[in-house]
Structure formats: C-alpha cells, structure tokens
Write a protein that holds these residues in place. Sequence first.
Motif, PDB file in Angstrom:
ATOM      1  N   MET A 295      -6.098  -0.379  14.605  1.00 37.78           N
ATOM      2  CA  MET A 295      -4.997  -1.001  15.379  1.00 37.78           C
ATOM      3  C   MET A 295      -5.327  -0.985  16.867  1.00 37.78           C
ATOM      4  O   MET A 295      -5.193  -1.984  17.532  1.00 37.78           O
ATOM      5  CB  MET A 295      -3.695  -0.231  15.181  1.00 37.78           C
ATOM      6  CG  MET A 295      -3.124  -0.356  13.804  1.00 37.78           C
ATOM      7  SD  MET A 295      -2.470  -1.978  13.490  1.00 37.78           S
ATOM      8  CE  MET A 295      -1.605  -1.748  11.966  1.00 37.78           C
TER       9      MET A 295
ATOM     10  N   ARG B 179      -3.776  -9.624  19.950  1.00 41.44           N
ATOM     11  CA  ARG B 179      -4.998  -9.487  20.760  1.00 41.44           C
ATOM     12  C   ARG B 179      -6.244  -9.906  19.977  1.00 41.44           C
ATOM     13  O   ARG B 179      -7.344  -9.460  20.271  1.00 41.44           O
ATOM     14  CB  ARG B 179      -5.138  -8.055  21.303  1.00 41.44           C
ATOM     15  CG  ARG B 179      -3.995  -7.663  22.226  1.00 41.44           C
ATOM     16  CD  ARG B 179      -4.123  -6.220  22.680  1.00 41.44           C
ATOM     17  NE  ARG B 179      -5.008  -6.053  23.808  1.00 41.44           N
ATOM     18  CZ  ARG B 179      -4.664  -6.213  25.082  1.00 41.44           C
ATOM     19  NH1 ARG B 179      -3.441  -6.610  25.386  1.00 41.44           N
ATOM     20  NH2 ARG B 179      -5.531  -5.995  26.044  1.00 41.44           N
TER      21      ARG B 179
ATOM     22  N   ARG C 181      -2.672 -18.180   6.856  1.00 43.07           N
ATOM     23  CA  ARG C 181      -1.972 -16.902   6.995  1.00 43.07           C
ATOM     24  C   ARG C 181      -2.578 -15.808   6.127  1.00 43.07           C
ATOM     25  O   ARG C 181      -1.925 -14.788   5.893  1.00 43.07           O
ATOM     26  CB  ARG C 181      -0.487 -17.078   6.633  1.00 43.07           C
ATOM     27  CG  ARG C 181       0.277 -17.914   7.644  1.00 43.07           C
ATOM     28  CD  ARG C 181       0.665 -17.110   8.850  1.00 43.07           C
ATOM     29  NE  ARG C 181       1.213 -17.939   9.923  1.00 43.07           N
ATOM     30  CZ  ARG C 181       1.797 -17.468  11.013  1.00 43.07           C
ATOM     31  NH1 ARG C 181       1.882 -16.172  11.196  1.00 43.07           N
ATOM     32  NH2 ARG C 181       2.271 -18.284  11.927  1.00 43.07           N
TER      33      ARG C 181
ATOM     34  N   LEU D 212      -3.959 -12.573   5.017  1.00 49.17           N
ATOM     35  CA  LEU D 212      -3.711 -11.312   5.717  1.00 49.17           C
ATOM     36  C   LEU D 212      -4.967 -10.743   6.347  1.00 49.17           C
ATOM     37  O   LEU D 212      -4.897 -10.089   7.381  1.00 49.17           O
ATOM     38  CB  LEU D 212      -3.060 -10.302   4.773  1.00 49.17           C
ATOM     39  CG  LEU D 212      -3.895  -9.860   3.576  1.00 49.17           C
ATOM     40  CD1 LEU D 212      -4.400  -8.448   3.776  1.00 49.17           C
ATOM     41  CD2 LEU D 212      -3.049  -9.900   2.302  1.00 49.17           C
ATOM     42  N   TYR D 213      -6.122 -10.976   5.738  1.00 50.09           N
ATOM     43  CA  TYR D 213      -7.367 -10.443   6.301  1.00 50.09           C
ATOM     44  C   TYR D 213      -7.768 -11.235   7.547  1.00 50.09           C
ATOM     45  O   TYR D 213      -8.182 -10.667   8.555  1.00 50.09           O
ATOM     46  CB  TYR D 213      -8.488 -10.497   5.260  1.00 50.09           C
ATOM     47  CG  TYR D 213      -8.172  -9.693   4.025  1.00 50.09           C
ATOM     48  CD1 TYR D 213      -7.645 -10.316   2.890  1.00 50.09           C
ATOM     49  CD2 TYR D 213      -8.378  -8.314   3.986  1.00 50.09           C
ATOM     50  CE1 TYR D 213      -7.333  -9.578   1.756  1.00 50.09           C
ATOM     51  CE2 TYR D 213      -8.072  -7.579   2.852  1.00 50.09           C
ATOM     52  CZ  TYR D 213      -7.554  -8.216   1.747  1.00 50.09           C
ATOM     53  OH  TYR D 213      -7.227  -7.489   0.625  1.00 50.09           O
TER      54      TYR D 213
ATOM     55  N   TYR E  30      -5.541 -10.381  10.292  1.00 46.22           N
ATOM     56  CA  TYR E  30      -5.766  -9.011  10.751  1.00 46.22           C
ATOM     57  C   TYR E  30      -6.890  -8.968  11.778  1.00 46.22           C
ATOM     58  O   TYR E  30      -7.084  -7.969  12.456  1.00 46.22           O
ATOM     59  CB  TYR E  30      -6.114  -8.126   9.552  1.00 46.22           C
ATOM     60  CG  TYR E  30      -5.915  -6.655   9.792  1.00 46.22           C
ATOM     61  CD1 TYR E  30      -6.992  -5.832  10.152  1.00 46.22           C
ATOM     62  CD2 TYR E  30      -4.664  -6.080   9.663  1.00 46.22           C
ATOM     63  CE1 TYR E  30      -6.804  -4.485  10.380  1.00 46.22           C
ATOM     64  CE2 TYR E  30      -4.470  -4.725   9.886  1.00 46.22           C
ATOM     65  CZ  TYR E  30      -5.555  -3.941  10.240  1.00 46.22           C
ATOM     66  OH  TYR E  30      -5.360  -2.587  10.462  1.00 46.22           O
TER      67      TYR E  30
ATOM     68  N   LEU F  18     -10.153  -9.634  10.902  1.00 46.16           N
ATOM     69  CA  LEU F  18     -11.438  -9.213  10.312  1.00 46.16           C
ATOM     70  C   LEU F  18     -12.462 -10.344  10.438  1.00 46.16           C
ATOM     71  O   LEU F  18     -12.089 -11.516  10.468  1.00 46.16           O
ATOM     72  CB  LEU F  18     -11.226  -8.838   8.844  1.00 46.16           C
ATOM     73  CG  LEU F  18     -10.373  -7.575   8.633  1.00 46.16           C
ATOM     74  CD1 LEU F  18     -10.088  -7.361   7.163  1.00 46.16           C
ATOM     75  CD2 LEU F  18     -11.080  -6.359   9.216  1.00 46.16           C
TER      76      LEU F  18
ATOM     77  N   PHE G 145     -12.841 -11.283   2.514  1.00 46.37           N
ATOM     78  CA  PHE G 145     -12.259 -10.018   2.065  1.00 46.37           C
ATOM     79  C   PHE G 145     -11.225 -10.229   0.957  1.00 46.37           C
ATOM     80  O   PHE G 145     -10.910  -9.313   0.206  1.00 46.37           O
ATOM     81  CB  PHE G 145     -11.601  -9.300   3.250  1.00 46.37           C
ATOM     82  CG  PHE G 145     -12.573  -8.919   4.331  1.00 46.37           C
ATOM     83  CD1 PHE G 145     -12.865  -9.793   5.369  1.00 46.37           C
ATOM     84  CD2 PHE G 145     -13.225  -7.694   4.294  1.00 46.37           C
ATOM     85  CE1 PHE G 145     -13.774  -9.458   6.356  1.00 46.37           C
ATOM     86  CE2 PHE G 145     -14.135  -7.346   5.284  1.00 46.37           C
ATOM     87  CZ  PHE G 145     -14.412  -8.235   6.321  1.00 46.37           C
TER      88      PHE G 145
ATOM     89  N   GLU H 104     -10.837  -6.150  -5.550  1.00 43.12           N
ATOM     90  CA  GLU H 104      -9.550  -5.504  -5.280  1.00 43.12           C
ATOM     91  C   GLU H 104      -8.764  -6.188  -4.165  1.00 43.12           C
ATOM     92  O   GLU H 104      -7.741  -5.684  -3.736  1.00 43.12           O
ATOM     93  CB  GLU H 104      -9.781  -4.032  -4.888  1.00 43.12           C
ATOM     94  CG  GLU H 104     -10.253  -3.169  -6.045  1.00 43.12           C
ATOM     95  CD  GLU H 104     -10.452  -1.712  -5.593  1.00 43.12           C
ATOM     96  OE1 GLU H 104      -9.612  -0.876  -5.937  1.00 43.12           O
ATOM     97  OE2 GLU H 104     -11.446  -1.446  -4.888  1.00 43.12           O
ATOM     98  N   GLY H 105      -9.268  -7.335  -3.702  1.00 40.19           N
ATOM     99  CA  GLY H 105      -8.631  -8.010  -2.579  1.00 40.19           C
ATOM    100  C   GLY H 105      -7.199  -8.412  -2.871  1.00 40.19           C
ATOM    101  O   GLY H 105      -6.858  -8.792  -3.992  1.00 40.19           O
ATOM    102  N   ILE H 106      -6.352  -8.326  -1.858  1.00 37.63           N
ATOM    103  CA  ILE H 106      -4.958  -8.737  -1.999  1.00 37.63           C
ATOM    104  C   ILE H 106      -4.928 -10.244  -1.794  1.00 37.63           C
ATOM    105  O   ILE H 106      -4.921 -10.741  -0.679  1.00 37.63           O
ATOM    106  CB  ILE H 106      -4.064  -8.040  -0.954  1.00 37.63           C
ATOM    107  CG1 ILE H 106      -4.261  -6.524  -0.977  1.00 37.63           C
ATOM    108  CG2 ILE H 106      -2.613  -8.412  -1.169  1.00 37.63           C
ATOM    109  CD1 ILE H 106      -3.719  -5.814  -2.177  1.00 37.63           C
TER     110      ILE H 106
ATOM    111  N   ARG I 116      -2.723 -12.550  -3.483  1.00 35.87           N
ATOM    112  CA  ARG I 116      -1.529 -13.090  -4.148  1.00 35.87           C
ATOM    113  C   ARG I 116      -1.130 -14.447  -3.598  1.00 35.87           C
ATOM    114  O   ARG I 116      -0.576 -15.287  -4.289  1.00 35.87           O
ATOM    115  CB  ARG I 116      -0.396 -12.086  -3.923  1.00 35.87           C
ATOM    116  CG  ARG I 116       0.954 -12.497  -4.361  1.00 35.87           C
ATOM    117  CD  ARG I 116       1.920 -11.387  -3.989  1.00 35.87           C
ATOM    118  NE  ARG I 116       3.217 -11.690  -4.529  1.00 35.87           N
ATOM    119  CZ  ARG I 116       4.224 -12.186  -3.821  1.00 35.87           C
ATOM    120  NH1 ARG I 116       4.081 -12.431  -2.545  1.00 35.87           N
ATOM    121  NH2 ARG I 116       5.378 -12.437  -4.397  1.00 35.87           N
ATOM    122  N   GLU I 117      -1.356 -14.623  -2.313  1.00 33.33           N
ATOM    123  CA  GLU I 117      -0.886 -15.852  -1.676  1.00 33.33           C
ATOM    124  C   GLU I 117      -2.011 -16.861  -1.486  1.00 33.33           C
ATOM    125  O   GLU I 117      -1.850 -17.817  -0.743  1.00 33.33           O
ATOM    126  CB  GLU I 117      -0.211 -15.490  -0.346  1.00 33.33           C
ATOM    127  CG  GLU I 117       1.204 -14.956  -0.587  1.00 33.33           C
ATOM    128  CD  GLU I 117       1.627 -13.825   0.345  1.00 33.33           C
ATOM    129  OE1 GLU I 117       1.334 -13.936   1.547  1.00 33.33           O
ATOM    130  OE2 GLU I 117       2.239 -12.860  -0.130  1.00 33.33           O
TER     131      GLU I 117
END
Lengths: 332, 800
Positions: A1, A48, A125, A127-128, A131, A133, A144, A149-151, A153-154
């Motif tokens: 973060m 940022r 959008r 998430l990775y 984020y 990455l 990613f 195991e990547g999330i 779903r969307e």
Amino acid sequence: MIVKDMMSQFDLFQPTQLKDALGILDSYGKDAWKMAGGYDSLVWFKERIKQPKAVVDLSAIQEMHGIKETADGVEIGALTSLTTVEHDPVIKAKYRLLSDAVAKVASPQIRNAGTIGGNASQDARCLYYRYGLPCYRAGGNTCFADTPEGINREHALFESDRCVAVSPSDGAPALVALDAKFVLKSSGGERVIGTEEFFIGPKVDITHLTSTKPEEILTAIRIPKTWANANFYFEKVADRNTWDFPLVNVAAAIRIANGTVQDSRIACGGVSAVPRRLTQVEQILKGQPVNEQTAKIAGQSASRGARPLNYNGFKIPLMENLVMRAVRDAKA
Amino acid sequence: MAYNLIGKDFTPMDVEAKVTGRAKYAEDFRADNMVFCKTLTSPIPHAKIKSIDTSAALKIKGVIGVLTADDVPQFPPPALPILAKDEVFYVGDPILAIAAESEELCADAIEAIKIDFEQLPHVVDPLESLFPGGPNARTAGNVAAGQIKLQTVKWDAADFAAAGDAKMPMGRAAEEWAYGDVDAGFKNAKVTIEETFVTGTYSHNCMETRSTFAYWQGGKCFLHGSNQSHTAAIANIARYIDIPPENLVFIAEYCGGGFGSKIPGYPNMAIAALMSKKINRPVMHRITRTDEYGIGAARPGFQGYIKMGFRADGKLLAADMYLVQESGPHATAGDFRAAGNALTMMYQPDACKFRSVPVLTNTVPMGAHRGPGENQFAALVEPMFDKAAKQLNIDRIAIRRINAPDNNGKIGKDRGPLTSAFQKEALDKAGVMFKWAERKKASGQKTGNKVTGIGIGQGYHSAGTNGFDGLLRITSDGKLHVHTGIGNLGTYSHSATARVAADLMNCEWENVVIERGDTRKGLPFNSPQAGSLSASTQSRTMYAAAMDMKDKLTDIAAKTHGGQPADYVLGKEKVVHKSDASKSLSFQQAAEKAIALGGKYSGKEVPEDLNAITKQSVAMIAGSGLIAAAKDNMPRVGVTPGLSVSMAEIELDLETGKFEIKDMICVADCGTVLHPLGLGHQISGGNVMGIGMVMERHIYDPKLGIPASVGFHQGKLPTYLDVPVEVGWGAVEKPDPQNPIGVKGVGEPVLGSGAAAITSAIADALGGHLFNRTPVTPDMIINHLAGRPPAHKPLQVNTV
C-alpha cells in the motif's frame, strides 16, 4: 500500500476551446491525461498508480456538450452527462435503448457528473490491474487474474488473449446495438469510426480498451437512424442494485414485423474486453417468430465458445438468460 | 409507574447538528501551527522489516518529523501495536508516520522512504495454516486470542484426509467445553442435521474514518477522536499515549459509526498524540478510506461444523459445534467464544459440545462487529432449523418456539441464569405482525420466472450490565444537568437514558442539559457504548443517581422547613411537604442551599466507592450546584439478554439469481422501550446491516495476499435499492425485573435476526437448499439454479 488516497502533483489545464486542448495534447504527448467527469481518472490518481504530468480537463469545451437531432440520426456531445442523455426527449422517444442503459450506470450522483464519452471510454476494472500490478494491460508481461487461484469472478468468457479483463461499461453495449459512430478529432483532422473499430480487445492493443489515440479527443457519438424506434431491451445484473459494475448486461435492438424478427443487433457487456456483438445469435434470429422457443434458442446460442475461468462460469447461464429475456421481452 | 418522558418519542439534539453540518467530528478541528500526518503502510502481507531509511523524506521542505515504532509504547505481541515493529502482518499494516505542512507533502515524503523487507510466507485461509507445514501468520505462531497465548498449532494430515474437501477437518482444539450427554442426545434424536459452513469476513465500513487531532497544553494531551465510548475509554487511550489518565482531555462528541471497532479507544489514536508531543505542534491525522480498511477492523470469519439432534417435536436434544476462526494477525477477536455461547442461549440444547481454534491470518486485524460471533452464527444456523422443521414436518415458528429461551432459560457452559427472556412472545408477536399463518403458504410459489421465499431469523446478544456511576447536577438556574460518559455511537442513548433521570426527577425535558462528549464537562465513569449495553446499563445508573438526588433534595427540604426527609416528595421541579404545600423548595432554591451547605450536597464530599474518573469529574463541578453522585450498587444476577425475531419475504428471479426483499419486520424483546423512534431506528439500521452480512465480503488473492475489497463499492455494502423501503418493527415490551426501568438493550440482536431472516428466505425460495455460507451472491444462486458446481470450494474463505 505504502500510501494511497492522495493525488500527486500535476499541471491542470482547463481549455475552453477544442483546438487548445488538442494543442496541449500535442505538446505533452504521453505525459498528458484527458479527463471528462473524472470518475475513472481520479481513482487512478488517488491510488497514485497513474501520475501524469499534465491533466487536461475537457469539461469546459462547450462544443462537446449537448444533443442534437441531425438528418442522419442524433449527435451526442461526448461531454454530455449521463443524466442528460437518460432524460433527453429525442433519445427517449427514438433510441430508448441508450436511455435505459445509461440510467443503470453507477449511481445518480455519478450519472450527473459522468459523461457518455467517458462511459464509453472507461478503462477495465480488473482488481489486479486497478491495484497497479505490472500485468499485460499495464504494459507488463503477465496476467494475475488468469491463474489457478486468481480472483476472476468478474472477468471474460470470450476472446481473451493473455488479458482476461472485461469492458465494464453499461453504455457501450447499447452503443454497439445502435451501431453508433465515434467522432475522433486531432490537430491533424477528424476520423469517424464504428463500434468494431472503437472498442478493441487485447489482440489489437492489450493496454487499451478503445482505439482513441493519445493525440485524439472523442468529441461526439453519433447514433444513426437505422435502429430508431426498434424494439429495445436493456438489462444489467450486478451484485448491487445501484452503484455497481455489471456482472453481465445485454443491449438489444430488434426489428420485428408481423411477429417475426427482421433484423437485430445484440451486444453483451461484462463477458469480453469489448462489448460482445452476438452476430451468430443475430443470424439465428433472422426470420424467426418472436416466441419463448426462439428466445430460448437465442439464449443458449449466445454462450457458444465461452471459456470459463475459476470463478466466472456463472456468467454462462446468466448471459444465456439475459439474451433469452432480450428476445422474449424487447419492446418498442 | 406512568412516565412523562420514558416511552415517548423526542428529537435528539444531534439530529439538527448533523443535518446542518454543525456537528464537529475529529477531522473538523483546526489549530494554529497545525501539521498533518499520514502513515506509511505495508505493501506486503507478511515480512520482516530489515531497515528503514527516512533520510530523503526528511530533507523535503515542509516535512516536519517522523514517528516510528521506536518512538511509541510497545505492547507485548500479539497485541495490536500502534506501529509495526520488526514484522508486518498484513497489506495496510502501519509502519511509520510522517508529519508535514500538507497531506500532499506527507505522501511525497512517504514515497521517498526506503524500506528493506524480507518477505515471509503469508496465509489468508485458517485451515491452510492448520495443515502440517502450512504457513503461519506470525513467525512466533498461528493461534492466539484473549486467554489463549500465542502458539503454533498444526493438525494432522489424517484430520484433513478424514474430512475430505466438503467437511470441516477437526483436529486438536485450542479451547473446548461441554455439558450434558451429547452422545445420548444424538442417539435419541429423530432428525440429525450435520452441516459444514463458512461465514465471510467483512469490514466494519464506518462512514467516519477514525481520524485523530491532538495537541499538548500545560502537560495535558488534548485529543479529538472518533470513538464509541467516552469515559470507559480514558484509561486505555491514556495507556496508548503513556500518560496518566488524568492528563488526557478527550473530546469526542459525535461518532460516524463504530459498530464495535471503536469501543475502548484504539492504538492508532496515539499516533497524532505522540507525533504532536515529538514535534511540539498540533497534529491532524486524517484517516483515508484505504487506511480505514486496514486499521478499521473486520468481522472475524468462521470455518465451521455443526451437528444438531432434534426430538420429534423439534426440541434440540444435542448440539456439537466446532469453529475455526479467521482472526487477522493479532489476538483481537473473541467471536468464537460468543458463537458457542449463542448456541447455548438461543436454542437451549439439553446437551452441548463446543470446540474452537482461533487462527491468525495475514488479513486485516479483526475485532468485534455488531453482534460478534452471535450474528454470523445466527445467519448460518437459523436456516438449518428450517431444514430440521421440514424433515420433522413441523412449523418453522414452532421449532424455534420450543427451543426459545424464557425466564427459566440458561446460558453458557455453566448454565447460568437470565434476568428475563421473552423470545416465545417475540416469535408470537412477529408471527402475528407478519401474518405468518397466511404468508407461509407462499413458500416456493412461482409467478413467471420469480419464486417467493419466506424467512425467519432470530438474534441474541447480552444487553445490560451494572456497577457504573451516575452524576446529576441541579444548578441555581433550576436546570438539571445530566452528566453522561457513555459516548455517542449514534443511537442517541445518551439522551434516551437522560430522560430516565428527568422522569424520576419530575423535571421537564426542556430544563435538562446533557453534559457529554468532552471530559472537561465532568463526566462520570460509565459503561462502554458497546455490547448493546447503554440503554439498560445507563438507565439503572441514572436511577441510582436520581435516587441520590431525591435523598439530598428531601434532606435539604427537611433542613430548611423542618420535619423528616420522609415527609417530603418530589413535585414538578421542586421538593414539597406531603401535607403542607407551603413547605417547598424549587430546584433553584435547593441548588443554592446545596452550594451553601457544601459537603456531599455540592460535591465537595463524594462516596468512596466511586471510580477515580468520577471523583475527578465531581471535583471539576463541585460547588456549582446540588450534585448527586452514586454508584449503581443495585444487585443483578444473571445475564440480561437482548433478543429479536425478524421475518422476511423475498422474490427471487430464477433467471438472474437476484432477489428483492418485498417485506421485512422485526420484533425485539428489549424490555421497557425508552424511545420508540430510537428503537425503530435501531431495528431498521440493524436489519439493513443484516442484509449487509448477506452481501458484504472480503476478498484476498491467496497467492499475493492483497485485498480486493477496500472501498465501499468493492465491499458491496447494501444501497438504498438493495433494502426494503421500510422495516416494520415492534417490541414485546415486557419489563426486565432486574432493571429499575425494565430496560434491556437491542442494538446487536437485530442485525443477526435480520441476516438470518434473509438467509432463511433464500433457502426457502430455493426449495430448502442451504448454501451454508455468507455472503450469498448472485453467482452462487445462478450456479445452483443452473446445476453448475459452486466456483469456490466448500471451506474456501476470502473469496466469492
């Protein structure tokens, strides 16, 4: 973060003339960032992750605001707010599909300030990616989301090519269904392109969802009168009933005569990097009677070729049901 | 007793202040020479800090100072630290703070700091940590809680193999208890329900992030903070700043949400205070939404197993529950114990066995969230009662009613007594309000592509305690000052309970001044504003003070007009002789007399048994009027339970997996209702948060240990369009005999009953299918309807 929720310094330009805006883009090149309502831009800045040297706030450029009917259809200034588009009498009377679609974007507050051009141009959008990455879409060389195991779903069912992010727009599928044209201006001139050229997937450019060049500004979106007063259907399914991106949405324009489909343009969002035009379904529908049976077959056909990931397999039955509902329930 | 104020609606003073923006929260304050500070937080889920180089940051013009773990008090791990020392445990873990003239400069400075991390294995799934060789959230261990010291617990591979993928593995417990003969109970059961379940973790999502503003003056620390409790938090906050409690001036008039994450103060408050001390300037530490996600706490999750054996009439003969708790990295979460307790309380099983392991994870620190443990438990287990009812062919209210606690009910492993319980009455009343007999016929009824689901849910949380100090003051303008130290979570109980004092004093509400929110006003030591405590506890505290005030008024009247104190009674804002109306003293006159008399009448002398904070507060106001200061020493035996029943009707679209809540009601067993509108507000808000439990989520990428649910929209909080326009409400209104006003609290159970009514309704709409998981998301419903396997494994966590 490390640190978040605090924008870095940038030079802010607020030109009132289009040619001045284009001049700034020419000067700054890659260091410039175009901003309309700011609902995509400001998130990147506060995280940022994107730290441009110059931000060009387009909102004061008057010629990019407003809706006018033309001989060929209707022209919508790219900076027209989503609320204005939603409630415009011509859009509601003749191109209700677009009104229905933008009415479902985000929240009322965001619709008041968000623009139709921004909505069509919005970034993925995933998430990775959001984020920060270093994935393909960010200019890196990995994904990613498409991992064991990547999330995801969307994420996408179709046409993934290394990147599995989706187009998150509700307006975009409606624009595809209405065969919209996009007016892109630069200091060098103007080009007008259709949705197939405007919305792009990873095979064309893995770092952008639209083909607007850095030196170009999307100034207007034109809806041809081809689909005026057709039977329309828009539906969005999301986790929440407002202020949420679509899991899947569907936008359909269908010409019906004597209870039979003459022609149609149908697009689904949330299943691919571009709003997915369902050309096979359109072909299947041609000449078919509008009934439950046809709707069901259309739905089942819509998902052909889907490649589900760990978490997004539900989008297959959801997409099928939404397309079925579009064919079954489209209204003039 | 007939009351003038208790049981009537009123508009709390907060309302106008909040609506007009005049209400000042911690971040609204400014001071001359003030600087801002921001924290640098860990980008890595688990790592050792090898070195920190702040030299480049400190060279930036306008950067004033830095605060690291070396500059702050240390608390023995695994306690929650102020700043991470040597080891970081989650993405978002605060490592140091920078103070600068502007927040922009703070951020620039933070980015100029070089930190050398040695990355360590991380874990976001408790069962993964329990697996032999699995990663530990801390180098020093993977299991800890209050009274369970930090240790490493690994189960056997055989435990996991025996369970397979779909069942909870059950190795060695860290804590367990049992009562009765559980085996016999199961043997005699007609129907046995055995389920494996997962309750999702999710953030408290307080609208007001926990900013702090602090400065020092005359050796005292002035701290403006966001907190639920007031005087109950003083000692703790002072401890974080390493000052004696009497040197803390704590100002916290309004709190924009706490939900259990801001109860006794919290370590983060100390950063502004200690930075201010170090650089000798007032410091504003504004917490952003991203900061708040990290330090703002989250409801712990469970991976669980439960087995319940029911008799033919629905009586729960035996229950066996095992909970593995996802705790975050510190020993901050006691939900597992509360859930075990809730099992004994809500369903009164004849025999019960409970085992648990609180496992540490490299996710945000977790802590009590409204109804901690009880409410997740209710949301998952209530639909299991529906399943049992179906198998036994009995009514779904009936199966709850036969097991519901009444005044003879028992709680906990030691089967302790209750002060009262009217859950059967609550079920009956809710059934009537909801027209249950008619409504249940709609279960599973299809209309086009929609199907109706009818749900029932119950909630419990303990809701009252005693032993705190009341403080009242009548000044020579005749006003009754109610000094209240409970805080202001947003329930307005500071005013609702002040009305108890006003009623007992026969005082007009317009002549009551509520002194609260600032220790300089002289506030007594009162209960934490948490745990559904305030309404009940503060009512009796007010009663104790009012009785003391009455005694003093009648004393003074006798001293003035002759006779005995017993000859006098309270009139409207006066004390008057029973048979001679000419012998009276107005409040005004009594106050003046008290000032003249001094001693105990004006607060110059105080009872010995008052808390030190109360004594200091009385000293602040001594001599300014007639003062009553008394500890609530009235007896209370047993647990005071707040209970509720919710019922909901949903319409689920079989083609999209989305459902609409058509109707929702809630009836509370909370004793005497102090403030009807306040109760309605608690119920509505609680039931909406219950809907939230079924929607909200934490998502962590297991490989990277990074969170994907940081903002409100990623966390999926319910919006206006996700909740019913109204939640109908009611109360049993049977007074608790061990509270002088009959009050019990209600804040927490109403979340649990609301959540459970929704999970019950979803299961009902789907023909009794149990997801055994929260949240319940459209994709889960769509997959189920399409006959697709769920995307997640049965025990997978932090995913959707």
